[in-house]
Design a protein around this motif. Structure first.
Motif, PDB file in Angstrom:
ATOM      1  N   ARG A   1       1.896 -12.107 -24.472  1.00  0.00           N
ATOM      2  CA  ARG A   1       3.313 -12.036 -23.727  1.00  0.00           C
ATOM      3  C   ARG A   1       3.728 -10.859 -23.527  1.00  0.00           C
ATOM      4  NH1 ARG A   1       7.853 -15.767 -26.818  1.00  0.00           N
ATOM      5  NH2 ARG A   1       7.862 -17.295 -24.674  1.00  0.00           N
ATOM      6  N   TYR A   2       2.267  -9.724 -24.437  1.00  0.00           N
ATOM      7  CA  TYR A   2       2.691  -7.897 -24.279  1.00  0.00           C
ATOM      8  C   TYR A   2       1.999  -7.904 -22.911  1.00  0.00           C
ATOM      9  CZ  TYR A   2       2.051  -3.332 -25.473  1.00  0.00           C
ATOM     10  OH  TYR A   2       1.418  -2.213 -25.217  1.00  0.00           O
ATOM     11  N   GLU A   3       0.746  -8.606 -22.830  1.00  0.00           N
ATOM     12  CA  GLU A   3      -0.349  -8.173 -21.770  1.00  0.00           C
ATOM     13  C   GLU A   3       0.594  -8.948 -20.243  1.00  0.00           C
ATOM     14  OE1 GLU A   3      -2.467  -6.582 -21.267  1.00  0.00           O
ATOM     15  OE2 GLU A   3      -3.187  -6.713 -23.791  1.00  0.00           O
ATOM     16  N   LEU A   4       1.692  -9.650 -20.583  1.00  0.00           N
ATOM     17  CA  LEU A   4       2.369  -9.979 -19.791  1.00  0.00           C
ATOM     18  C   LEU A   4       3.589  -8.701 -19.258  1.00  0.00           C
ATOM     19  CD1 LEU A   4       2.217 -14.068 -20.010  1.00  0.00           C
ATOM     20  CD2 LEU A   4       1.670 -12.328 -17.800  1.00  0.00           C
ATOM     21  N   LYS A   5       3.900  -8.018 -20.207  1.00  0.00           N
ATOM     22  CA  LYS A   5       4.281  -6.814 -20.192  1.00  0.00           C
ATOM     23  C   LYS A   5       6.461  -7.448 -20.446  1.00  0.00           C
ATOM     24  CE  LYS A   5       3.304  -3.505 -17.053  1.00  0.00           C
ATOM     25  NZ  LYS A   5       1.756  -4.732 -17.672  1.00  0.00           N
ATOM     26  N   ASP A   6       5.404  -8.731 -21.146  1.00  0.00           N
ATOM     27  CA  ASP A   6       7.225  -9.620 -21.961  1.00  0.00           C
ATOM     28  C   ASP A   6       7.601  -8.806 -22.950  1.00  0.00           C
ATOM     29  OD1 ASP A   6       7.516 -11.477 -19.594  1.00  0.00           O
ATOM     30  OD2 ASP A   6       6.077 -12.632 -20.264  1.00  0.00           O
ATOM     31  N   TYR A   7       8.153  -7.541 -23.490  1.00  0.00           N
ATOM     32  CA  TYR A   7       7.872  -6.729 -25.010  1.00  0.00           C
ATOM     33  C   TYR A   7       8.792  -7.937 -25.930  1.00  0.00           C
ATOM     34  CZ  TYR A   7       5.696  -4.262 -22.311  1.00  0.00           C
ATOM     35  OH  TYR A   7       4.402  -2.563 -20.974  1.00  0.00           O
ATOM     36  N   GLN A   8      10.302  -7.689 -25.507  1.00  0.00           N
ATOM     37  CA  GLN A   8      10.904  -8.591 -26.352  1.00  0.00           C
ATOM     38  C   GLN A   8      10.446 -10.001 -26.621  1.00  0.00           C
ATOM     39  OE1 GLN A   8      13.858  -6.994 -27.865  1.00  0.00           O
ATOM     40  NE2 GLN A   8      13.720  -8.158 -29.541  1.00  0.00           N
ATOM     41  N   PRO A   9      10.580 -10.828 -25.919  1.00  0.00           N
ATOM     42  CA  PRO A   9       9.526 -12.469 -26.348  1.00  0.00           C
ATOM     43  C   PRO A   9       8.566 -12.021 -27.203  1.00  0.00           C
ATOM     44  CG  PRO A   9      10.401 -12.495 -24.668  1.00  0.00           C
ATOM     45  CD  PRO A   9      10.046 -11.014 -24.428  1.00  0.00           C
ATOM     46  N   ALA A  10       7.621 -11.055 -27.119  1.00  0.00           N
ATOM     47  CA  ALA A  10       6.437 -10.725 -27.377  1.00  0.00           C
ATOM     48  C   ALA A  10       6.241 -10.338 -29.034  1.00  0.00           C
ATOM     49  CB  ALA A  10       5.860  -9.333 -26.975  1.00  0.00           C
ATOM     50  N   VAL A  11       8.068  -9.732 -29.582  1.00  0.00           N
ATOM     51  CA  VAL A  11       8.168  -8.573 -30.269  1.00  0.00           C
ATOM     52  C   VAL A  11       8.749 -10.096 -31.234  1.00  0.00           C
ATOM     53  CG1 VAL A  11       9.864  -7.809 -32.125  1.00  0.00           C
ATOM     54  CG2 VAL A  11       8.797  -6.765 -29.735  1.00  0.00           C
ATOM     55  N   GLN A  12       9.588 -10.950 -30.588  1.00  0.00           N
ATOM     56  CA  GLN A  12      10.150 -12.259 -31.599  1.00  0.00           C
ATOM     57  C   GLN A  12       9.201 -12.734 -32.153  1.00  0.00           C
ATOM     58  OE1 GLN A  12      12.737 -13.928 -28.134  1.00  0.00           O
ATOM     59  NE2 GLN A  12      14.155 -12.526 -28.765  1.00  0.00           N
ATOM     60  N   ASP A  13       7.259 -12.977 -31.112  1.00  0.00           N
ATOM     61  CA  ASP A  13       6.886 -14.115 -32.067  1.00  0.00           C
ATOM     62  C   ASP A  13       6.485 -13.409 -32.570  1.00  0.00           C
ATOM     63  OD1 ASP A  13       7.370 -16.144 -30.227  1.00  0.00           O
ATOM     64  OD2 ASP A  13       5.341 -15.971 -29.069  1.00  0.00           O
TER      65      ASP A  13
END
Length: 354
Positions: free
Chosen positions: A80-92
């Motif tokens: 998700r970080y690579e996809l720039k989906d930063y907030q969902p990445a933080v949750q994971d």
């Protein structure tokens, strides 16, 4: 694990039967833990192929099969970080840390995601935790040092860069950024040494060459600074700042024609660069080309109406062009903008009160 299980269930069967059993097994018949591992491995393979959306789907399925699968949360977060989906990445990353709080990777990853979200304080804390858990992982120290540098805590930044270099002596960026911290702390010889080390490790790290030049100039080594600027510009000719800084160095050496050449290249690259226009005006003043000095200072003022030094230089040019009233106006304006020497020039030239 998968092959071991199949072998165990095939004991006592004929070879043909064992082969038939393998051929007819479906993924859905695997125990949840094995199914999750299989889907996880598929997700990792797709991640490595940069098929990030497909990787997410596999990690989703792995977690559906095994909700406490820390590595799947971690790798889905990384994807998700690579996809720039930063907030969902933080949750994971949060889930990965909850399930496995003793592993440094999720803290480092969460720090990167939080930094991307502009949450610098939280990112700094996570980099620190990652460094605590794995002291020999240089990037944790380096990135925390960079955040501390950005907020002006140069001594703490230097300490982190020290640790990054200790963990990885070949980390060119850590040497470079420690040099920049040394420079801010006014440890100029140490800064020059660190920039030099960074360049020895990574000769194409051109910012180190540019920054070493600026440090040498500040230390009074104009010859060394000029050489570094020239070396930089031999490799990269599209940097207006580099031309301006080399021009300023030449100006300080008394090479006013060379300075004009460099400032001219700077404004050719960046027409709205008020600083370069004003510096060229100053060089033209030294060359006693007052008309060009007035024109360049006027250009700088047109770009920045609050540019006190440009008013000062235009005042000098106008005085020499025998426009005393206009010169007085410019000097007063420079003083009004905070350059007190403008008042001195006005007084010395006999400027009367308006």
């Amino acid at each position: 694990m998968y092959k071991t299980l199949l072998l165990a269930t095939a004991l006592g069967l004929t070879a043909a039967s064992a082969q038939a059993q393998v051929d007819t097994v479906r993924a859905s018949t695997l125990p949840p833990a094995q199914l999750a591992e299989k889907l996880y491995n598929s997700g990792v393979a797709k991640y490595n192929q940069k098929s990030y959306r497909a990787a997410i789907l596999d990690f989703d399925k792995a977690l559906a099969a095994k909700p406490d699968f820390a590595k799947a949360y971690y790798n889905r977060a990384t994807t998700r970080y690579e996809l720039k989906d930063y907030q969902p990445a933080v949750q994971d990353y949060d889930q990965a840390i909850k399930l496995d709080p003793a592993t440094f990777g999720p803290y480092f990853g969460r720090a990167q995601a939080k930094e991307a979200l502009g949450q610098s304080a939280e990112a700094e804390q996570d980099y620190g935790k990652a460094a605590e858990l794995k002291t020999d992982y240089a990037p944790s120290w380096y990135y925390r040092g960079a955040l501390r540098f950005e907020k002006g805590d140069y001594q703490a930044a230097k300490t982190d860069f020290d640790q990054a270099i200790k963990a990885d002596p070949a980390y060119a960026y850590a040497w470079h950024d420690r040099a920049s911290a040394q420079r801010q702390l006014n440890n100029l010889p140490a800064a020059i040494q660190d920039y030099t080390k960074a360049l020895s490790l990574q000769p194409e790290l051109l910012p180190a060459l540019l920054n070493r030049a600026a440090t040498k100039r500040r230390a009074g080594d104009l010859k060394g600074a000029l050489q570094d600027y020239s070396d930089y510009l031999s490799k990269k000719q599209d940097n207006a700042l580099a031309y301006t800084n080399r021009g300023s160095t030449r100006f300080e050496q008394g090479d006013y024609k060379g300075a004009v050449e460099d400032f001219s290249k700077a404004v050719a690259l960046k027409a709205d660069y008020a600083f370069a226009w004003n510096n060229r005006a100053a060089a033209y003043l030294k060359l006693e080309d007052y008309a060009k000095a007035e024109a360049d200072a006027s250009k700088a003022i047109g770009l920045n109406a609050q540019y006190a030094e440009a008013y000062l230089n235009r005042g000098h040019a106008r005085e020499m062009l025998r426009h005393p009233d206009q010169a007085c106006q410019d000097w007063r304006k420079a003083a009004e903008l905070g350059l007190e020497v403008g008042t001195t020039y006005a007084a010395n030239s006999g400027c009367g009160a308006e």
